[in-house]
Design an enzyme around this catalytic site. Structure first.
Site, PDB file in Angstrom:
ATOM      1  N   ASP A 178       0.846  -1.208   0.000  1.00 52.85           N
ATOM      2  CA  ASP A 178       0.000   0.000   0.000  1.00 52.85           C
ATOM      3  C   ASP A 178       0.877   1.253   0.000  1.00 52.85           C
ATOM      4  OD1 ASP A 178       0.873  -0.195   2.611  1.00 52.85           O
ATOM      5  OD2 ASP A 178      -1.103   0.063   3.527  1.00 52.85           O
ATOM      6  N   SER A 179       2.223   1.070   0.047  1.00 54.35           N
ATOM      7  CA  SER A 179       3.135   2.195  -0.202  1.00 54.35           C
ATOM      8  C   SER A 179       2.858   2.809  -1.564  1.00 54.35           C
ATOM      9  CB  SER A 179       4.590   1.713  -0.136  1.00 54.35           C
ATOM     10  OG  SER A 179       4.768   0.571  -0.949  1.00 54.35           O
ATOM     11  N   ASP A 204      -1.159  -6.082  -0.303  1.00 58.06           N
ATOM     12  CA  ASP A 204      -1.437  -5.481   1.009  1.00 58.06           C
ATOM     13  C   ASP A 204      -2.926  -5.214   1.182  1.00 58.06           C
ATOM     14  OD1 ASP A 204       0.322  -4.860   3.072  1.00 58.06           O
ATOM     15  OD2 ASP A 204       1.211  -3.165   1.996  1.00 58.06           O
ATOM     16  N   LYS A 247      -1.314  -9.289   2.804  1.00 64.23           N
ATOM     17  CA  LYS A 247      -0.502  -8.894   3.974  1.00 64.23           C
ATOM     18  C   LYS A 247      -1.341  -7.969   4.855  1.00 64.23           C
ATOM     19  CE  LYS A 247       3.175  -5.880   3.804  1.00 64.23           C
ATOM     20  NZ  LYS A 247       2.705  -4.783   4.659  1.00 64.23           N
ATOM     21  N   GLU A 301      -1.100  -5.556   8.606  1.00 64.29           N
ATOM     22  CA  GLU A 301      -0.265  -4.990   9.673  1.00 64.29           C
ATOM     23  C   GLU A 301      -0.786  -5.544  10.991  1.00 64.29           C
ATOM     24  OE1 GLU A 301       0.411  -0.769   9.300  1.00 64.29           O
ATOM     25  OE2 GLU A 301       1.046  -1.019   7.214  1.00 64.29           O
ATOM     26  N   GLU A 353       9.576  -4.365  10.349  1.00 65.82           N
ATOM     27  CA  GLU A 353       9.983  -3.052   9.841  1.00 65.82           C
ATOM     28  C   GLU A 353      10.484  -2.142  10.965  1.00 65.82           C
ATOM     29  OE1 GLU A 353       7.225  -1.026   7.232  1.00 65.82           O
ATOM     30  OE2 GLU A 353       8.546   0.725   7.105  1.00 65.82           O
TER      31      GLU A 353
HETATM   32  O1  KIV Z   1       3.535  -1.093   1.654  1.00 65.86           O
HETATM   33  C1  KIV Z   1       4.692  -1.537   1.562  1.00 65.86           C
HETATM   34  O2  KIV Z   1       5.405  -1.309   0.579  1.00 65.86           O
HETATM   35  C2  KIV Z   1       5.180  -2.364   2.654  1.00 65.86           C
HETATM   36  C3  KIV Z   1       6.630  -2.695   2.630  1.00 65.86           C
HETATM   37  C4  KIV Z   1       7.372  -1.477   3.022  1.00 65.86           C
HETATM   38  C5  KIV Z   1       6.952  -3.865   3.473  1.00 65.86           C
HETATM   39  O3  KIV Z   1       4.466  -2.722   3.523  1.00 65.86           O
END
Ligand code: KIV
Length: 288
Positions: A50-51, A89, A119, A121, A188
């Site tokens: 989600d970055s 994510d 994924k 959190e 992280e």
């Molecule tokens: O959103 C993302 O890119 C991440 C990575 C930094 C692990 O969660």
């Protein structure tokens, strides 16, 4: 886009899980089909992180990212990658309120993208959700330590595990995700001793980002590695300076368009076998 004709077996959750303590797991983020195709031969796992809210869409953090955005980019990455496992994510607000909400959204992600896992959190309340998803056929990668979706609590992104209480909480989060069946755990923004403690405490491979070489694998945001930003966190190694390369290419293009050196005859259609002719420019001389 070039495609190999033979079928390549895509890595899956058990392949990544089996790498615990073995060869380091190589992971990068990817958000588009062409980038996924470039990264695929070199990576074991591509994360549609989600970055993307920050690096693709210019958002200040990841909180505003929606499920629809993740699905769209997940579909693109799946079109580009053949061998790497693709993980998408779950964005902020799509899994926290109940395991049922998480399953409804995670199953949409798997159905609509074809990706192999999601994924989440994993704060203290998320482990039951990880178990609920895994029991229903959704492989889950969890994420502990610095949790970017919680940025509004701290007001900024900052390394975690500074107090004994915080270190214990992060180890507990990792253990709870592990017991719940996460196939891998992103760690992280923690120091090496904490990363090492977590890695020894869990059966799943740990994938570090800003978490030292003590982890079983590493991940970076691909735009950071490529140097697409002026500012990169301390833990990033820049392998290229694409921001300068792109800026210089755009500058050369702009100069060529302004001086009418682009397009040249070789870049101009001459349909019907005729010779491409430059149009007359009102009030000026044609060049070239
Ligand atoms: O959103 C993302 O890119 C991440 C990575 C930094 C692990 O969660």
């Amino acid at each position: 886009m070039s495609r190999h004709s033979e079928t390549v077996r895509r890595l899956a959750a058990p392949d990544i899980r089996a790498r615990k303590g073995g060869d380091p797991v190589v992971c990068l983020t990817a958000y588009t089909a062409p980038m996924a195709e470039i990264l695929d031969p070199h990576c074991d796992l591509l994360l549609v992180g989600d970055s993307l809210g920050m690096v693709v869409h210019g958002m200040p953090n990841t909180v505003g990212v929606t499920l629809e955005m993740m699905i769209l980019h997940g579909q693109a990455v799946m079109r580009g990658a053949q061998r790497a496992m693709v993980v998408v994510d779950m964005p902020f607000g799509s899994y926290e309120s109940s395991p049922e909400q998480a399953f409804a959204n995670a199953s949409r992600v798997l159905k609509e993208t074809g990706a192999q896992a999601v994924k989440v959190e994993a704060g203290p309340t998320v482990a039951p959700t990880v178990a609920f998803l895994v029991e229903r056929g959704v492989p889950v990668m969890s994420h502990v330590g610095l949790l970017p979706q919680a940025v509004n609590i701290d007001g900024k992104f900052k390394a975690k595990g500074r107090t004994p209480e915080e270190r214990k909480r992060i180890i507990d989060d990792a253990r709870a995700s592990d017991r719940a069946g996460a196939f891998a755990i992103v760690v992280e923004g923690v120091d090496e001793s904490l990363a090492n403690e977590i890695t020894l405490a869990v059966k799943a491979p740990t994938i570090g980002i800003g978490a030292s070489p003590a982890c079983d694998g590493q991940i970076l945001v691909v735009d950071d590695l490529l140097g697409l930003f002026d500012w990169t966190p301390k833990f990033v190694r820049r392998y290229a300076d694409l921001k300068s390369v792109i800026g210089e290419a755009a500058q050369s293009y702009a100069q060529d368009v302004r001086s009418r050196r682009f397009p040249a005859a070789a870049e101009t259609y001459a349909l019907g076998g005729g010779k491409a002719r430059r149009p007359r420019i009102a009030g000026g001389e044609n060049q070239g």
